[in-house]
Design an enzyme around this catalytic site. Sequence first.
Site, PDB file in Angstrom:
ATOM      1  N   HIS A 280      -1.426  -5.673   1.956  1.00  0.00           N
ATOM      2  CA  HIS A 280      -2.607  -6.533   1.854  1.00  0.00           C
ATOM      3  C   HIS A 280      -2.218  -7.848   1.182  1.00  0.00           C
ATOM      4  O   HIS A 280      -1.393  -7.852   0.263  1.00  0.00           O
ATOM      5  CB  HIS A 280      -3.695  -5.852   1.007  1.00  0.00           C
TER       6      HIS A 280
ATOM      7  N   CYS B 192      -8.212  -1.885   7.770  1.00  0.00           N
ATOM      8  CA  CYS B 192      -6.806  -1.918   7.333  1.00  0.00           C
ATOM      9  C   CYS B 192      -6.310  -0.495   7.092  1.00  0.00           C
ATOM     10  O   CYS B 192      -5.229  -0.121   7.560  1.00  0.00           O
ATOM     11  CB  CYS B 192      -6.639  -2.786   6.095  1.00  0.00           C
TER      12      CYS B 192
ATOM     13  N   ARG C 115     -17.778  -0.725   5.013  1.00  0.00           N
ATOM     14  CA  ARG C 115     -18.755  -1.412   4.147  1.00  0.00           C
ATOM     15  C   ARG C 115     -19.602  -2.373   4.979  1.00  0.00           C
ATOM     16  O   ARG C 115     -20.789  -2.568   4.709  1.00  0.00           O
ATOM     17  CB  ARG C 115     -17.980  -2.181   3.063  1.00  0.00           C
TER      18      ARG C 115
ATOM     19  N   GLU D  66       0.831  -1.205   0.000  1.00  0.00           N
ATOM     20  CA  GLU D  66       0.000   0.000   0.000  1.00  0.00           C
ATOM     21  C   GLU D  66       0.868   1.259   0.000  1.00  0.00           C
ATOM     22  O   GLU D  66       1.819   1.372   0.750  1.00  0.00           O
ATOM     23  CB  GLU D  66      -0.939   0.000   1.212  1.00  0.00           C
TER      24      GLU D  66
END
Length: 222
Positions: free
Chosen positions: A174, A149, A96, A86
């Site tokens: 990730h 995350c 979400r 990332e």
Amino acid sequence: MNADFDQAPVLLTGFAPFGGEASNPSWEAVQRLHGERIGGRPVVAHCLPVAYAGCLPQLRERLDALRPALVLCIGQAGGRAQLSIERIAINVDDARIPDNQGRQPIDEPVIADGPAAYFSSLPIKALRAALHEAGIPAEISQSAGTYLCNHVFYGLLHELHLRGDARVRGGFIHIPYSPAQAARHAGAPSLDSEHVVRALRVMIETALTTRIDRRLAGGAEH
Ligand code: PCA
């Protein structure tokens, strides 16, 4: 102070299972390196809860107790086909799905009055090159999402910024589903934990020995 830094450990974090999964491949891989020495430094692994209320306090406690030289936070990104290094953490919590304690923040800052974003302080292009040399599929990712995350990634970089020791570096990676998870998600790509563990060793060694990142193309159009 220098002697302390020379002895300072590497902190690796993974996450607990979430979203109905029985396991989280990030913690499965990270825990296997606990107690090893990599690049001359002891590795300490810690499992973070998938909970807005608990994860940053636990991370801060680990940073205070260990004073690590390097921090790699790892999380599962089901559906991604490669290891994703990332680039950027944003000051947004927009969940979400609810976390494991039922909290679902929508469009809240990770840190009130914090800057909009922080860049990873890992040498991300050098990490990707080292992973490719080791035969492990890896990409630079321009978004860690807006769930736990990204929350931990932003919180980590904010803490390191406040602590002000530029030698200490941190970032977020990730990883795809494990093969066992992918077997329950038709068509989803996976990476087995042997590869993830090997990737973690490569990234730790590279991050500890690369001060200035390599200038390699790695952008994206979307
Ligand atoms: N992945 C989630 C949170 C915990 C995890 O392993 C994420 O990508 O935000």
